[in-house]
Write an enzyme that holds these catalytic residues in place. Sequence first.
Site, PDB file in Angstrom:
ATOM      1  N   ASP A  81       1.281  -1.108  -0.216  1.00 13.87           N
ATOM      2  CA  ASP A  81      -0.057   0.072   0.080  1.00 13.87           C
ATOM      3  C   ASP A  81       1.027   1.133   0.044  1.00 13.87           C
ATOM      4  O   ASP A  81       1.911   0.947   0.433  1.00 13.87           O
ATOM      5  CB  ASP A  81      -1.082   0.160   1.325  1.00 13.87           C
ATOM      6  CG  ASP A  81      -0.153  -0.043   2.488  1.00 13.87           C
ATOM      7  OD1 ASP A  81       0.871  -0.550   2.787  1.00 13.87           O
ATOM      8  OD2 ASP A  81      -0.578   0.687   3.472  1.00 13.87           O
ATOM      9  N   GLU A 176       0.112  -1.359   5.549  1.00 15.65           N
ATOM     10  CA  GLU A 176       1.146  -0.856   6.464  1.00 15.65           C
ATOM     11  C   GLU A 176       0.930   0.574   6.943  1.00 15.65           C
ATOM     12  O   GLU A 176       1.332   1.045   8.049  1.00 15.65           O
ATOM     13  CB  GLU A 176       2.531  -1.115   5.996  1.00 15.65           C
ATOM     14  CG  GLU A 176       3.736  -0.752   6.945  1.00 15.65           C
ATOM     15  CD  GLU A 176       4.419   0.327   6.909  1.00 15.65           C
ATOM     16  OE1 GLU A 176       5.296   0.591   7.611  1.00 15.65           O
ATOM     17  OE2 GLU A 176       3.648   1.266   5.863  1.00 15.65           O
TER      18      GLU A 176
END
Length: 410
Positions: A81, A176
């Site tokens: 991400d 994350e």
Amino acid sequence: MTDTVLDRLLRYVVIDTQSDPESQAQPSTEKQKDLGRVLVAELLALGLDDAHMDEHGNIYATLPANTEKDVPVICFCSHMDTAPDFTGTDVKPSIVRNYQGGDIQLTGDASRIIRVSEHPDLEHQIGNDIVTTDGTTLLGADDKAGIAEIMTAVATMIANPEIRHGTVRILFTTDEEIGRGADKVDIAKLGAAFAYTMDGGRVGEIDDETFSADGVEIEISGVAQHPGTSKGVMENAIKIACDIVACLPKELAPETTDGRQGFIHPTDINGSMDAANLKFIIRDFTNEGLTDKEALLKSIAEQVIQAYPGSTMRFTVTEQYRNMKQVLDQHPEIMANLTEAVRRVGLEPVTNSIRGGTDGSRLSFMGLPCPNIYTGGHSYHSPLEWISVQDMEKSAETIVELVKVWEERA
């Protein structure tokens, strides 16, 4: 097998994978799986036959050992991400070939300039190739550079079987950037003795320490009353919340601290006359410092609420992650082998303490000790993000040298 680390980075960054802190799902955005499917296909094409994506978007794969030595199983980890701080949609990467110094004018937004005065690391990039955005989006090198480096290192080891190594596990996580990267990782399935995240910055810098982190939520119930008849009755919850923020010590803010100093940081405030909600993040390198700051914040809130006898407050602390150094210090060989690998690629290792956290912070306390290795990226979470191709190559080379060190010393 012939793809370079640059080829991979350019392929990955154009896939929008921003996570969403408001979503309660994991992954928080389904589009993270778009990159996941690409990575699984590439891993399978490289010959990692067990490569797969689980229901949470996490990617697992195994590079089998090619040595008879009993080498601990190593995991290399990066996250898919990108940060929600700035848009990651429609990324248009740009390459400055053979950089010869000076400021870099971004092509998509004339107001965006990567200035040497603000990015002095550019002075060490003369002759290198610099990848930037066009100034309208994030680049996403955090952490797609880490992914590209891991993939390149794996391809290098497969193409060169004379490189002896133990079993290497690959882990690519989701979410994350919103603090949930390790939430759904299956440590037992991973089966590694320890891990290294590829999620750092300047080459040569390795991270064995992070903040310890908690979240605090303060819920305020005020007293609502029509403004025309509110004298002596109304206790405006919005004003109570603002009073709490106004009383925060200025010397304990992110904008006034550095080094090993922690902070109290309000991240969200919303409300109405009768109810308000405040959210904070608390950071310190020690658990004691974290507890002290939470006690200080609670004391401030309690003192403020005393001036509003009809109002109440609820104070909730949520643990987020802890300083990974507490775990890594119990396994000194993990950092010792890493510093040897850094020296082998011609760099002088510099050990850092991160004023933040990584997947490694959580993974370390889940039984997977996990320091952090440089990717070469700069100005993360910003449209001024940039990375050097040669630095990415050095990071991929470091991975290869690291597995060699572990095999030699087994």
